[in-house]
Design a protein around this motif. Structure first.
Motif, PDB file in Angstrom:
ATOM      1  N   LEU A 172       0.831  -1.210   0.000  1.00 10.28           N
ATOM      2  CA  LEU A 172       0.000   0.000   0.000  1.00 10.28           C
ATOM      3  C   LEU A 172       0.860   1.253   0.000  1.00 10.28           C
ATOM      4  CD1 LEU A 172      -2.780  -1.042   2.568  1.00 10.28           C
ATOM      5  CD2 LEU A 172      -3.007  -0.899   0.083  1.00 10.28           C
ATOM      6  N   THR A 173       1.876   1.293   0.858  1.00  9.86           N
ATOM      7  CA  THR A 173       2.713   2.489   0.921  1.00  9.86           C
ATOM      8  C   THR A 173       3.579   2.630  -0.328  1.00  9.86           C
ATOM      9  OG1 THR A 173       4.370   1.245   2.203  1.00  9.86           O
ATOM     10  CG2 THR A 173       2.766   2.550   3.435  1.00  9.86           C
ATOM     11  N   LEU A 174       4.029   1.512  -0.884  1.00  9.37           N
ATOM     12  CA  LEU A 174       4.807   1.559  -2.122  1.00  9.37           C
ATOM     13  C   LEU A 174       3.989   2.167  -3.248  1.00  9.37           C
ATOM     14  CD1 LEU A 174       7.380   0.776  -3.717  1.00  9.37           C
ATOM     15  CD2 LEU A 174       6.284  -1.435  -4.171  1.00  9.37           C
ATOM     16  N   HIS A 175       2.733   1.732  -3.375  1.00  7.25           N
ATOM     17  CA  HIS A 175       1.865   2.257  -4.427  1.00  7.25           C
ATOM     18  C   HIS A 175       1.570   3.737  -4.189  1.00  7.25           C
ATOM     19  CE1 HIS A 175      -1.835   2.852  -6.812  1.00  7.25           C
ATOM     20  NE2 HIS A 175      -1.330   1.927  -7.604  1.00  7.25           N
ATOM     21  N   ALA A 176       1.363   4.122  -2.925  1.00  6.84           N
ATOM     22  CA  ALA A 176       1.030   5.514  -2.613  1.00  6.84           C
ATOM     23  C   ALA A 176       2.186   6.457  -2.915  1.00  6.84           C
ATOM     24  CB  ALA A 176       0.635   5.636  -1.147  1.00  6.84           C
TER      25      ALA A 176
ATOM     26  N   MET B 238       0.894  15.153  -7.374  1.00  5.82           N
ATOM     27  CA  MET B 238      -0.145  16.179  -7.316  1.00  5.82           C
ATOM     28  C   MET B 238      -1.371  15.700  -6.562  1.00  5.82           C
ATOM     29  SD  MET B 238       1.206  18.777  -8.703  1.00  5.82           S
ATOM     30  CE  MET B 238      -0.222  19.853  -8.901  1.00  5.82           C
ATOM     31  N   LEU B 239      -1.505  14.405  -6.407  1.00  8.83           N
ATOM     32  CA  LEU B 239      -2.665  13.866  -5.692  1.00  8.83           C
ATOM     33  C   LEU B 239      -2.499  14.071  -4.193  1.00  8.83           C
ATOM     34  CD1 LEU B 239      -3.278  10.463  -7.506  1.00  8.83           C
ATOM     35  CD2 LEU B 239      -4.658  12.540  -7.701  1.00  8.83           C
ATOM     36  N   GLY B 240      -3.612  14.333  -3.509  1.00  5.99           N
ATOM     37  CA  GLY B 240      -3.581  14.417  -2.066  1.00  5.99           C
ATOM     38  C   GLY B 240      -3.458  13.034  -1.454  1.00  5.99           C
ATOM     39  N   LEU B 241      -3.150  12.997  -0.153  1.00  6.47           N
ATOM     40  CA  LEU B 241      -2.905  11.711   0.491  1.00  6.47           C
ATOM     41  C   LEU B 241      -4.145  10.829   0.492  1.00  6.47           C
ATOM     42  CD1 LEU B 241      -1.120   9.775   2.010  1.00  6.47           C
ATOM     43  CD2 LEU B 241      -1.562  11.035   4.117  1.00  6.47           C
ATOM     44  N   ILE B 242      -5.310  11.409   0.724  1.00  5.41           N
ATOM     45  CA  ILE B 242      -6.524  10.587   0.762  1.00  5.41           C
ATOM     46  C   ILE B 242      -6.777   9.960  -0.605  1.00  5.41           C
ATOM     47  CG2 ILE B 242      -9.043  10.677   0.960  1.00  5.41           C
ATOM     48  CD1 ILE B 242      -8.721  12.531   3.302  1.00  5.41           C
ATOM     49  N   ASP B 243      -6.550  10.724  -1.677  1.00 10.14           N
ATOM     50  CA  ASP B 243      -6.703  10.159  -3.019  1.00 10.14           C
ATOM     51  C   ASP B 243      -5.700   9.037  -3.253  1.00 10.14           C
ATOM     52  OD1 ASP B 243      -8.813  11.783  -3.780  1.00 10.14           O
ATOM     53  OD2 ASP B 243      -7.490  13.376  -4.499  1.00 10.14           O
ATOM     54  N   ARG B 244      -4.491   9.214  -2.739  1.00  9.90           N
ATOM     55  CA  ARG B 244      -3.478   8.165  -2.916  1.00  9.90           C
ATOM     56  C   ARG B 244      -3.820   6.917  -2.097  1.00  9.90           C
ATOM     57  NH1 ARG B 244       1.601  10.526  -1.026  1.00  9.90           N
ATOM     58  NH2 ARG B 244       0.555  12.491  -0.581  1.00  9.90           N
ATOM     59  N   ILE B 245      -4.403   7.120  -0.930  1.00  7.64           N
ATOM     60  CA  ILE B 245      -4.857   5.975  -0.136  1.00  7.64           C
ATOM     61  C   ILE B 245      -5.948   5.215  -0.883  1.00  7.64           C
ATOM     62  CG2 ILE B 245      -6.097   5.305   1.964  1.00  7.64           C
ATOM     63  CD1 ILE B 245      -4.616   7.598   3.391  1.00  7.64           C
ATOM     64  N   ASP B 246      -6.908   5.946  -1.437  1.00 13.43           N
ATOM     65  CA  ASP B 246      -7.964   5.295  -2.225  1.00 13.43           C
ATOM     66  C   ASP B 246      -7.369   4.525  -3.402  1.00 13.43           C
ATOM     67  OD1 ASP B 246     -10.059   6.180  -0.628  1.00 13.43           O
ATOM     68  OD2 ASP B 246     -10.387   8.002  -1.807  1.00 13.43           O
ATOM     69  N   GLY B 247      -6.385   5.139  -4.067  1.00 15.85           N
ATOM     70  CA  GLY B 247      -5.749   4.477  -5.201  1.00 15.85           C
ATOM     71  C   GLY B 247      -5.012   3.218  -4.787  1.00 15.85           C
ATOM     72  N   SER B 248      -4.344   3.266  -3.641  1.00 16.45           N
ATOM     73  CA  SER B 248      -3.593   2.104  -3.162  1.00 16.45           C
ATOM     74  C   SER B 248      -4.528   0.956  -2.797  1.00 16.45           C
ATOM     75  CB  SER B 248      -2.749   2.493  -1.947  1.00 16.45           C
ATOM     76  OG  SER B 248      -1.763   3.432  -2.310  1.00 16.45           O
ATOM     77  N   LEU B 249      -5.644   1.280  -2.163  1.00 19.14           N
ATOM     78  CA  LEU B 249      -6.611   0.240  -1.806  1.00 19.14           C
ATOM     79  C   LEU B 249      -7.230  -0.375  -3.052  1.00 19.14           C
ATOM     80  CD1 LEU B 249      -8.339   1.995   1.225  1.00 19.14           C
ATOM     81  CD2 LEU B 249      -6.812   0.016   1.317  1.00 19.14           C
TER      82      LEU B 249
ATOM     83  N   TYR C 216      -7.815   7.956   9.688  1.00 15.28           N
ATOM     84  CA  TYR C 216      -7.228   6.925  10.543  1.00 15.28           C
ATOM     85  C   TYR C 216      -6.198   6.110   9.766  1.00 15.28           C
ATOM     86  CZ  TYR C 216      -6.827   2.339  12.723  1.00 15.28           C
ATOM     87  OH  TYR C 216      -6.333   1.163  13.234  1.00 15.28           O
ATOM     88  N   LEU C 217      -6.545   5.695   8.541  1.00 16.36           N
ATOM     89  CA  LEU C 217      -5.630   4.874   7.749  1.00 16.36           C
ATOM     90  C   LEU C 217      -4.337   5.618   7.438  1.00 16.36           C
ATOM     91  CD1 LEU C 217      -8.025   3.143   5.172  1.00 16.36           C
ATOM     92  CD2 LEU C 217      -7.086   2.223   7.297  1.00 16.36           C
ATOM     93  N   ALA C 218      -4.439   6.922   7.193  1.00 18.96           N
ATOM     94  CA  ALA C 218      -3.240   7.699   6.870  1.00 18.96           C
ATOM     95  C   ALA C 218      -2.213   7.598   7.986  1.00 18.96           C
ATOM     96  CB  ALA C 218      -3.624   9.155   6.628  1.00 18.96           C
ATOM     97  N   HIS C 219      -2.676   7.738   9.220  1.00 20.33           N
ATOM     98  CA  HIS C 219      -1.750   7.723  10.350  1.00 20.33           C
ATOM     99  C   HIS C 219      -1.379   6.303  10.768  1.00 20.33           C
ATOM    100  CE1 HIS C 219      -1.900  12.072  11.400  1.00 20.33           C
ATOM    101  NE2 HIS C 219      -3.004  12.000  10.684  1.00 20.33           N
ATOM    102  N   GLU C 220      -2.250   5.357  10.504  1.00 21.15           N
ATOM    103  CA  GLU C 220      -2.002   3.973  10.917  1.00 21.15           C
ATOM    104  C   GLU C 220      -1.068   3.240   9.962  1.00 21.15           C
ATOM    105  OE1 GLU C 220      -2.012   0.450  12.906  1.00 21.15           O
ATOM    106  OE2 GLU C 220      -2.980   2.262  13.604  1.00 21.15           O
ATOM    107  N   TYR C 221      -1.209   3.501   8.653  1.00 24.33           N
ATOM    108  CA  TYR C 221      -0.513   2.682   7.653  1.00 24.33           C
ATOM    109  C   TYR C 221       0.507   3.435   6.797  1.00 24.33           C
ATOM    110  CZ  TYR C 221      -3.700  -1.244   8.364  1.00 24.33           C
ATOM    111  OH  TYR C 221      -4.381  -2.307   8.912  1.00 24.33           O
ATOM    112  N   PHE C 222       0.400   4.776   6.697  1.00 28.45           N
ATOM    113  CA  PHE C 222       1.145   5.465   5.646  1.00 28.45           C
ATOM    114  C   PHE C 222       2.237   6.392   6.157  1.00 28.45           C
ATOM    115  CE2 PHE C 222      -2.614   3.898   3.613  1.00 28.45           C
ATOM    116  CZ  PHE C 222      -2.207   3.566   2.327  1.00 28.45           C
ATOM    117  N   ASN C 223       2.645   6.232   7.405  1.00 29.07           N
ATOM    118  CA  ASN C 223       3.814   6.966   7.886  1.00 29.07           C
ATOM    119  C   ASN C 223       5.087   6.374   7.284  1.00 29.07           C
ATOM    120  OD1 ASN C 223       2.743   8.932   9.827  1.00 29.07           O
ATOM    121  ND2 ASN C 223       2.069   7.117  10.950  1.00 29.07           N
TER     122      ASN C 223
END
Length: 539
Positions: free
Chosen positions: A164-168, A175-186, A220-227
């Protein structure tokens, strides 16, 4: 590297309240394990990495003592400071990295230091900073709470997080925001699953985890998985680090983790009983339960109590129900399946607490629109013990102690403060609750209010908060309260949602709100009054 040191700062953390950070419950967890850990008064408490600051603000308002907090994110600090100013609690919050905070020369010693949602998500260098800080600033006899992602429970999901973090970071545009990148990774992970990747076939639990992630709050996912830093650890690793700060393991802070009968089968309990060394015992426990998140207490200089000393301290504790007795479910879902609590013990015990809880007195606040009730007076364990033995002599004291731990662990029971401590905390809690309820006009992010009785937070949803505010304004009828909430929602273009669909019919919406108001008035409202959870609206 930026000021955030790889920690997610682009979006804020969720506004959660974590009752395990309440010093009263920390002390009971240590006491239940047979250790002397009563924080001295006046208490000096520090939370390292407090997120949005709801927990530390509630505890600063509801308890006597000096409360401090530090967080890296200036937006979090600003909100926490605003809450503290509203309550008048004197909470001191600092916008600093752990390294910056530790370098200060004006810091006192602390009796309690808490790290919730920090240890697994910071760099090795920052963990070293924290250990050195604790060694320098924790009082002898002081207590540390630390929670972290644990092994072996995370073993199979480590590759999923890496994917997930590799894809993000690598496969999506900057240019994408973090939430968009999280959606893309999922979405990408789902594509991999749909392509029948053998990793998912070999690890079916990861498929369920991915499904759960897709429905979770993106903040929640941003802080839990994407640091940038993210490291689950074994108990042995964390224990070794805490030992460097001259700390000894005390107990899990979660009281359900103390009750082995609901955590592992008989064979597992027999295996565990063979080992006394804490590192070996807790490591075995983690493998037996496939532990993936630990919440632990450590003490600098623990003292083991005799059986009589432990019993004397437990008997002095006050007990408060925080769930209406008629709503308590005596069927408990555990890793071993469904377990039935012994109703012949629990019902008598709960009934005794309810009967011994005194009624509130009525007081008139200056300029208040309505009369307000004060905190109830709550019985000591000794008083409950005597009442239970009078009604059911076969119930033992140890069974009542286990019932106390079980009910606190399940969230139905809490420790209570003395009437004088409640009175001292009431005004601070009133002010903080008024600030929180004002936020309920726009959202339900802040789902807890402060209780001077428990010294902590009590779950109160958005509409319940608004019903309380309507009542404080003199609207005592259900239709009045429903209309008030509906007007708030209409002004913000909001509607009730049922089964994923917005309810467009206004009359149906009002009827549903009236039903919710009536259920709240007939049930939870009385309990909140006993706990001193109230909303004071000036006339």
């Amino acid at each position: 590297m930026s000021w955030a040191s790889g920690y997610v700062s682009e979006i804020d953390y969720t506004h959660g309240y974590y009752r395990e950070l309440n010093p009263l419950l920390m002390g009971f967890a240590a006491l239940h394990a047979g250790l002397n850990q009563t924080p001295p008064k006046p208490l000096r408490y520090l939370e390292l990495g407090f997120g949005q600051g709801l927990s530390v603000n509630i505890h600063a308002a509801a308890l006597e003592g000096e409360f401090w907090g530090v967080d890296l994110n200036p937006s979090h600090v600003g909100l926490a400071r605003e809450m503290a100013q509203a309550s008048g609690s004197g909470l001191q919050v600092f916008d600093a990295s752990f390294e910056e905070f530790a370098s200060r020369t004006d810091l006192p010693s602390f009796q309690v230091i808490a790290l919730h949602g920090v240890w697994s998500w910071i760099s090795a260098m920052n963990r070293e900073v924290l250990v050195a800080f604790i060694r320098k600033h924790l009082d002898t006899g002081g207590l540390v709470y630390v929670s972290y992602n644990a092994m072996p429970g995370w073993t199979s999901a480590l590759p999923l997080r890496e994917l997930l973090t590799l894809h993000a970071t690598s496969a999506q545009g900057e240019m994408l925001g973090l939430i968009d990148r999280i959606d893309g990774s999922l979405a990408f992970a789902q594509e991999l699953l749909d392509a029948e990747a053998l990793y998912f076939k070999a690890n079916p639990a990861v498929t369920e985890r991915l499904k759960k992630l897709q429905g979770q709050n993106r903040h929640y996912l941003a802080h839990e998985y994407f640091n940038a830093d993210w490291k689950p650890m074994s108990f042995a690793e964390v224990h070794a680090a805490m030992s460097e700060a001259k700390l000894s393991f005390a107990a899990p802070s979660g009281l359900l983790d103390h009750i082995e009968a609901i955590q592992m089968n008989q064979q597992g309990r027999e295996l565990l009983a063979k080992y006394k060394h804490p590192v070996m015992r807790e490591s075995i426990r983690d493998y037996l339960t496939n532990q993936q998140f630990r919440r632990d207490l450590y003490i600098r200089g623990p003292r083991r109590l005799s059986l009589m000393e432990r019993l004397a301290e437990i008997r002095a504790l006050r007990l408060a129900l925080v769930t209406a007795p008629e709503t308590i479910n005596f069927k408990l879902k555990t890793p071993l399946g469904e377990v039935d609590l012994n109703r012949s013990i629990y019902e008598v015990f709960i009934s005794a607490i309810k009967k011994l809880t005194t009624h509130q007195t009525i007081e008139q606040m200056p300029n208040a629109a309505v009369e307000l009730t004060a905190c109830a007076s709550f019985p000591s364990f000794a008083e409950v013990e005597a009442a239970v033995k009078a009604d059911a002599p076969s119930i033992t004291t140890e069974q009542m102690i286990q019932a106390t731990a079980m009910l606190i662990g399940l969230g139905h029971l809490s420790l209570a403060q003395s009437p004088s401590a409640c009175r001292q905390a009431q005004l601070r809690c009133d002010r903080l609750n008024q600030w929180i309820v004002r936020k309920a006009f726009d959202s339900g992010d802040l789902g807890h209010l402060a209780s001077p009785a428990t010294g902590g937070g009590v779950a109160v949803g958005r509409f319940e908060q608004l019903f309380m505010l309507a009542s404080a304004k003199g609207m005592t009828q259900t239709h009045e309260q429903a209309n008030f909430v509906w007007q708030v929602m209409q002004a913000r273009g909001q509607r009730l949602v049922r089964e994923g669909q917005a309810i467009e019919n206004d009359q149906e919406t009002l009827k549903l709100l009236e039903n919710q108001s009536e259920v709240f008035r007939q049930g939870k409202l009385g309990l909140l009054s006993q706990l001193g959870v109230r909303v004071c609206e000036p006339a």
